[in-house]
Design a protein around this motif. Structure first.
Motif, short mmCIF file in Angstrom:
data_model
loop_
_atom_site.label_atom_id
_atom_site.label_comp_id
_atom_site.label_asym_id
_atom_site.label_seq_id
_atom_site.Cartn_x
_atom_site.Cartn_y
_atom_site.Cartn_z
N GLN A 1 -4.69 28.52 46.93
CA GLN A 1 -6.11 28.24 47.10
C GLN A 1 -6.94 29.12 46.18
N ARG A 2 -7.93 28.51 45.54
CA ARG A 2 -8.91 29.27 44.76
C ARG A 2 -10.22 29.25 45.53
N ILE A 3 -10.95 30.34 45.48
CA ILE A 3 -12.23 30.41 46.19
C ILE A 3 -13.36 30.42 45.17
N ARG B 1 -19.99 18.99 40.77
CA ARG B 1 -18.98 19.85 40.12
C ARG B 1 -17.69 19.93 40.93
N THR B 2 -17.77 19.78 42.23
CA THR B 2 -16.59 19.95 43.07
C THR B 2 -15.89 18.63 43.41
N LYS B 3 -16.36 17.52 42.86
CA LYS B 3 -15.74 16.22 43.18
C LYS B 3 -14.29 16.14 42.73
N SER B 4 -13.94 16.86 41.68
CA SER B 4 -12.56 16.82 41.18
C SER B 4 -11.65 17.82 41.89
N TYR B 5 -12.19 18.61 42.80
CA TYR B 5 -11.41 19.61 43.51
C TYR B 5 -10.71 19.00 44.73
N GLN B 6 -9.58 19.60 45.11
CA GLN B 6 -8.97 19.31 46.41
C GLN B 6 -9.47 20.40 47.37
N VAL B 7 -10.57 20.11 48.02
CA VAL B 7 -11.24 21.12 48.86
C VAL B 7 -10.59 21.17 50.23
N VAL C 1 -10.31 25.91 47.56
CA VAL C 1 -9.80 24.83 46.74
C VAL C 1 -8.30 24.93 46.57
N ARG C 2 -7.58 23.84 46.77
CA ARG C 2 -6.14 23.81 46.51
C ARG C 2 -5.87 23.69 45.02
N GLU C 3 -4.89 24.46 44.55
CA GLU C 3 -4.50 24.38 43.14
C GLU C 3 -3.13 23.76 43.03
#
Length: 343
Positions: free
Chosen positions: A229-231, A262-268, A341-343
């Motif tokens: 996870q990234r914060i 900006r966060t739409k491409s993230y796996q939140v 965010v999942r990486e």
């Protein structure tokens, strides 16, 4: 999985709760699973691994489990467990991580070199449980973990035997956790656990299975890696709210809209929204204002995120600048958004 050994496996051979779920012992000729609350480290169950007995003094026994997730190469993991033994054997007890199933490997088990030994743990023979904490650096190929007696020579054991003809060491409360706080269990962990729990072959049936599979080991599917996870953070300053109000101004909404894009491409995984104030005014009013501002931001963001959104109001408890200065107080009046965010 089942680190406290409390969940019982009903073996397919005798239809009895003779083993812990998720764990297999190569001690096929001796008891190794104990339901004995007064002598457990915690709970009521623990396992015992035979060091030697009078009929098989050169035998070596091991306890094996499959990991829930694959480990990440170069990452460090903390292995904790409790151990007790009346015998001076801790220098030969080790932990072995392997890509293939230890039960079916062709190499003699006693000739295997474990990555971790208990030699440096400073343990002494005792009837009391002793805590062990070791750090392991992963090579990225691990699927299984094994604990056992890796001494290459016969033990010179004397004194009182623990059970019947056998000398033991006992294990309870084992866990393997990443030192990196951003590393979490993989999504497949529950299905891996269920698959292992459904494997109920034990005793002589396991002995036969080991004999067959050692000649032709079945392929092992690599485990999915743990999740990193990234914060990411976003700070909304006080000036984007109306004075002493939690209503969002148009500039604040524009900032939040850009944040959502900006966060739409993230796996939140989740969002945490925290409100803060300076130390001016009463604590109760600041607590209410900080909580209301956090909830106002969360309400605006929630429709854009399927993941959980949590709110907290800290009032003036967590300043980032000096409250004695006007400039510092302005920096302290803020709302912070943490995005996991999942990486």
């Amino acid at each position: 999985m089942n680190g406290g050994f409390e969940e019982e496996n009903i073996c397919s051979e005798y239809q009895k709760n003779c083993a812990p779920e998720g764990w297999i012992s190569t001690s096929l000729y001796a008891d190794y699973y104990f339901d004995d609350a007064p002598n457990a480290y915690e709970g009521s169950h623990f396992v015992g691994i035979v060091l030697a007995d009078s009929s098989r003094p050169s035998g070596r026994n091991f306890l094996r489990s499959r990991l829930l997730c694959g480990l990440r190469k170069g990452e460090k993991y903390k292995l904790d467990f409790s151990i007790r033994s009346l015998h001076n054997v801790f220098d030969s007890i080790g932990i072995y991580f392997s890509a293939n199933d230890f039960l079916y490997q062709k190499e003699k088990l006693r000739n295997t070199q474990p990555q971790l030994f208990l030699r440096s743990a400073g343990l002494q023979p005792s009837k009391e449980w002793q805590k062990v904490s070791l750090v392991y650096t992963a090579d990225g190929a691990e699927n299984f973990i094994v604990l056992g007696d890796f001494k290459t020579k016969v033990h010179d054991l004397s004194g009182r035997r623990d059970l019947g003809k056998s000398y033991y060491f006992f294990i309870d409360s084992i866990s393997l956790t990443p030192l990196n706080p951003r590393e979490q269990l993989c999504a497949a962990a529950d299905s891996v656990k269920e698959e292992e729990y459904n494997f109920s072959v034990r005793h002589s049936m396991l002995d036969r299975l080991m004999y067959v599979n050692t000649k032709n080991p079945p392929p092992v599917e690599p485990l999915p890696k743990t999740t990193l996870q990234r914060i990411d953070t976003l700070v909304i300053p006080d000036v984007l709210f109306a004075t002493n109000s939690y209503a969002l101004g148009e500039k604040a909404k524009t900032l939040l809209d850009a944040f959502v894009t900006r966060t739409k491409s993230y796996q939140v995984d989740s969002l945490v929204v925290e409100g803060h104030t300076d130390n001016q005014g009463s604590l109760s009013l600041n607590q209410t204002l900080s909580r209301n501002r956090a909830e106002s931001v969360a309400a605006y963001l929630s429709p854009a995120f399927r993941s959980a959104v949590f709110t907290r109001g800290w009032a003036s408890e967590k300043p980032v600048a000096d409250n004695r200065l006007a400039e510092g107080r302005q920096k302290n009046r803020r709302v912070e958004i943490y995005v996991y965010v999942r990486e």
